[in-house]
Write an enzyme that holds these catalytic residues in place. Sequence first.
Site, PDB file in Angstrom:
ATOM      1  N   ASP A  71       4.907  50.673  -2.834  1.00 20.34           N
ATOM      2  CA  ASP A  71       3.745  51.373  -2.290  1.00 20.34           C
ATOM      3  C   ASP A  71       2.695  50.319  -2.010  1.00 20.34           C
ATOM      4  O   ASP A  71       2.402  49.469  -2.867  1.00 20.34           O
ATOM      5  CB  ASP A  71       3.195  52.448  -3.233  1.00 20.34           C
ATOM      6  CG  ASP A  71       2.285  53.402  -2.464  1.00 20.34           C
ATOM      7  OD1 ASP A  71       2.781  54.094  -1.558  1.00 20.34           O
ATOM      8  OD2 ASP A  71       1.070  53.440  -2.738  1.00 20.34           O
ATOM      9  N   TYR A 155      -1.405  47.242   9.850  1.00 19.54           N
ATOM     10  CA  TYR A 155      -2.721  46.656  10.087  1.00 19.54           C
ATOM     11  C   TYR A 155      -2.669  45.145  10.355  1.00 19.54           C
ATOM     12  O   TYR A 155      -3.712  44.506  10.485  1.00 19.54           O
ATOM     13  CB  TYR A 155      -3.636  46.926   8.882  1.00 19.54           C
ATOM     14  CG  TYR A 155      -3.859  48.393   8.599  1.00 19.54           C
ATOM     15  CD1 TYR A 155      -4.834  49.118   9.273  1.00 19.54           C
ATOM     16  CD2 TYR A 155      -3.063  49.070   7.668  1.00 19.54           C
ATOM     17  CE1 TYR A 155      -5.035  50.479   9.026  1.00 19.54           C
ATOM     18  CE2 TYR A 155      -3.259  50.428   7.410  1.00 19.54           C
ATOM     19  CZ  TYR A 155      -4.240  51.118   8.092  1.00 19.54           C
ATOM     20  OH  TYR A 155      -4.437  52.463   7.843  1.00 19.54           O
TER      21      TYR A 155
HETATM   22  P1  ITT Z   1       7.411  54.339   2.639  1.00 18.64           P
HETATM   23  O1  ITT Z   1       6.525  55.172   1.743  1.00 18.64           O
HETATM   24  O2  ITT Z   1       8.566  55.113   3.151  1.00 18.64           O
HETATM   25  O3  ITT Z   1       7.800  53.041   2.002  1.00 18.64           O
HETATM   26  P2  ITT Z   1       5.010  54.055   4.213  1.00 18.64           P
HETATM   27  O4  ITT Z   1       4.655  53.284   5.445  1.00 18.64           O
HETATM   28  O5  ITT Z   1       4.573  55.497   4.158  1.00 18.64           O
HETATM   29  O6  ITT Z   1       6.574  53.932   3.963  1.00 18.64           O
HETATM   30  P3  ITT Z   1       3.113  53.389   2.135  1.00 18.64           P
HETATM   31  O7  ITT Z   1       2.799  54.795   1.756  1.00 18.64           O
HETATM   32  O8  ITT Z   1       3.277  52.381   1.031  1.00 18.64           O
HETATM   33  O9  ITT Z   1       4.455  53.285   2.970  1.00 18.64           O
HETATM   34  O10 ITT Z   1       1.973  52.900   3.132  1.00 18.64           O
HETATM   35  C1  ITT Z   1       1.911  51.586   3.493  1.00 18.64           C
HETATM   36  C2  ITT Z   1       0.977  51.448   4.681  1.00 18.64           C
HETATM   37  O11 ITT Z   1       0.066  50.369   4.428  1.00 18.64           O
HETATM   38  C3  ITT Z   1       1.763  51.045   5.926  1.00 18.64           C
HETATM   39  O12 ITT Z   1       2.183  52.173   6.644  1.00 18.64           O
HETATM   40  C4  ITT Z   1       0.766  50.179   6.663  1.00 18.64           C
HETATM   41  O13 ITT Z   1      -0.124  51.000   7.374  1.00 18.64           O
HETATM   42  C5  ITT Z   1       0.002  49.506   5.519  1.00 18.64           C
HETATM   43  N1  ITT Z   1       0.648  48.219   5.149  1.00 18.64           N
HETATM   44  C6  ITT Z   1       1.333  47.955   4.001  1.00 18.64           C
HETATM   45  N2  ITT Z   1       1.839  46.717   4.015  1.00 18.64           N
HETATM   46  C7  ITT Z   1       1.476  46.193   5.196  1.00 18.64           C
HETATM   47  C8  ITT Z   1       1.714  44.957   5.812  1.00 18.64           C
HETATM   48  O14 ITT Z   1       2.495  44.039   5.246  1.00 18.64           O
HETATM   49  N3  ITT Z   1       1.198  44.742   7.011  1.00 18.64           N
HETATM   50  C9  ITT Z   1       0.459  45.681   7.629  1.00 18.64           C
HETATM   51  N4  ITT Z   1       0.192  46.892   7.133  1.00 18.64           N
HETATM   52  C10 ITT Z   1       0.695  47.153   5.917  1.00 18.64           C
END
Ligand code: ITT
Length: 201
Positions: A71, A155
């Site tokens: 997450d 982002y």
């Molecule tokens: P899963 O829960 O299925 O893993 P998700 O995209 O919904 O996928 P999260 O709830 O952890 O996952 O949200 C992570 C969000 O944070 C992601 O969608 C991006 O918008 C941002 N994010 C996380 N890591 C990032 C990265 O390395 N570069 C850019 N944005 C990132």
Amino acid sequence: MQKKILIATSNKGKLVEIQAVMSDLPVQWYCLADFPPMPEVVEDGATFEANAEKKALHYAGHADMWTLADDSGLVVDALGGEPGVQSARYAQTGDDLDNNRKLISELSGVPQADRSARFVCCMVLARPGEVLVRAKGTIEGQIIDQPRGENGFGYDPHFWVPELKATTAELPPEHKNRISHRGKALQAIILDLQKAVSNYC
Ligand code: ITT
């Protein structure tokens, strides 16, 4: 026999980054596409830690397999920590471009010097009913209005790393993985993951 581990994410960008770091380990890796659709996890935790645990236990239970889940998100100081755990769904649509548009609009009028931010990643390895390993990684940066770079996801085009004079979307994938929140969490988890694999095999 090699241990089987599911990388439980529906985010393609994350999956590619996790696979790039973990694929050399003596583990048989699976992803969600290898399984029939599973119920989605409700990400209602107040922290990255809580949501990562929830995801890992949820998918470990449904797949009946050891599971690695992440997450992660963006924490912007001038926005009181937003988008935080809501990073994926910051704009109603959950689309990366819409999320970025909302981020830049919320920051309008905030001077560059006050645009400090960090990416945070919590990574959890669980087996059905039990968390085995947890790790966290962060990377500090600033939010810039004009997107730069084509790599990465989410982002990244707006996340400027001053020491590198680049956004994380401008870095080659291997470079991002060495210094990013996710890369650091993965490096922190690797030894414990290897130990867990050999202890439980
Ligand atoms: P899963 O829960 O299925 O893993 P998700 O995209 O919904 O996928 P999260 O709830 O952890 O996952 O949200 C992570 C969000 O944070 C992601 O969608 C991006 O918008 C941002 N994010 C996380 N890591 C990032 C990265 O390395 N570069 C850019 N944005 C990132």
